[in-house]
Design a protein around this motif. Structure first.
Motif, short mmCIF file in Angstrom:
data_model
loop_
_atom_site.label_atom_id
_atom_site.label_comp_id
_atom_site.label_asym_id
_atom_site.label_seq_id
_atom_site.Cartn_x
_atom_site.Cartn_y
_atom_site.Cartn_z
N GLU A 75 0.62 -1.27 0.00
CA GLU A 75 -0.12 0.02 -0.04
C GLU A 75 0.91 1.17 0.11
O GLU A 75 0.64 2.28 -0.70
N LEU A 76 2.05 1.05 0.83
CA LEU A 76 3.05 2.39 0.87
C LEU A 76 3.57 2.59 -0.63
O LEU A 76 3.88 3.67 -1.11
N ALA A 94 5.02 -7.60 -10.45
CA ALA A 94 5.92 -6.78 -10.80
C ALA A 94 7.11 -6.49 -9.83
O ALA A 94 8.20 -6.07 -10.35
N LEU A 95 6.89 -6.78 -8.60
CA LEU A 95 7.89 -6.75 -7.40
C LEU A 95 8.46 -7.91 -7.12
O LEU A 95 9.03 -7.87 -6.01
N ILE A 156 17.10 5.45 -10.77
CA ILE A 156 15.75 5.86 -10.59
C ILE A 156 15.26 5.16 -9.51
O ILE A 156 14.45 5.47 -8.69
N ALA A 157 15.16 3.52 -9.53
CA ALA A 157 14.49 2.98 -8.81
C ALA A 157 14.92 3.14 -7.22
O ALA A 157 14.10 3.23 -6.19
N VAL A 158 16.42 3.39 -7.03
CA VAL A 158 16.77 3.59 -5.61
C VAL A 158 16.39 4.94 -5.17
O VAL A 158 16.04 5.12 -3.84
N HIS A 163 13.34 -0.45 -4.37
CA HIS A 163 14.11 -1.54 -3.83
C HIS A 163 13.69 -1.98 -2.68
O HIS A 163 13.84 -3.44 -2.28
N LEU A 164 12.95 -1.02 -1.69
CA LEU A 164 12.45 -1.52 -0.64
C LEU A 164 11.44 -2.45 -0.52
O LEU A 164 10.81 -3.16 0.29
N TYR A 165 10.70 -2.37 -1.91
CA TYR A 165 9.43 -3.10 -2.08
C TYR A 165 9.51 -4.57 -2.73
O TYR A 165 8.74 -5.17 -2.84
#
Length: 197
Positions: A75-76, A94-95, A156-158, A163-165
């Protein structure tokens, strides 16, 4: 990154994928053109049906429960994207890294990544091809390679803390992520999107 673009393409169409790319900083089409985008003007019309491999959380109560456990905490991530996925299975897919064996509901992100990669290649190619500078094919190839590469996407992702998800159980991937994040911090590359989690 590519998997998320693939999800947006499947769920919101090419306009949604373009908006996400613009939000990520991959500005291949001016924002005003995204809003007035007509798929019949130079871009192929793409189907928006969902892949058959993706489950609907209402189909099977047991699978739905397992899916919602996998979705827990994402959700975050949706809040960060300012978008709520109707089909949570696509977001989970996707994750999900191939090493994340607890996910027996969806595929890993590789199929969505394949789709997102193709969209990116096309849009970046088209963006530079239409540039008034009339670049040579060699320069076009170099420009596309510079824009569509894993390091650019990783930065971009970091920066956006994607990356946390990421769902994975790979010690090797964890070590690579830690080294990459440390290197980015040392080089001052993470300051641009310093958003709270």
């Amino acid at each position: 990154m590519e998997a998320l673009i693939g999800v947006y393409l499947l769920t919101t169409g090419i306009k949604g994928a373009l908006k996400l790319m613009n939000w990520m900083g991959l500005k291949t089409v001016p924002k005003t053109d995204i809003m007035a985008f007509n798929p019949n003007n130079g871009f192929p019309v793409l189907p928006t049906r969902l892949p058959s491999s993706t489950i609907d959380e209402t189909q099977n109560e047991e699978q739905g429960h397992a899916l919602m456990q996998l979705y827990s905490g994402l959700e975050l991530f949706e809040k960060r994207l300012c978008y709520t996925f109707k089909n949570k299975a696509l977001l989970v897919e996707a994750l999900t890294h191939a090493s994340y064996l607890p996910n027996r509901i969806t595929n890993c992100y590789q199929r969505l990544e394949f789709l997102g990669d193709a969209v990116l290649d096309y849009l970046v190619t088209r963006f530079y091809f239409d540039n008034p500078c009339q670049y040579s094919p060699a320069i076009l190839t170099d420009l596309r390679s510079a824009m569509v590469n894993n390091e650019t996407f990783a930065i971009i992702a970091v920066r956006n803390r994607f990356h946390l998800y990421l769902k994975h159980l790979s010690l090797n991937l964890n070590a690579i992520l830690d080294r990459f994040i440390r290197a980015q911090e040392e080089n001052g590359h993470l300051f641009m999107h310093n958003v709270s989690t």
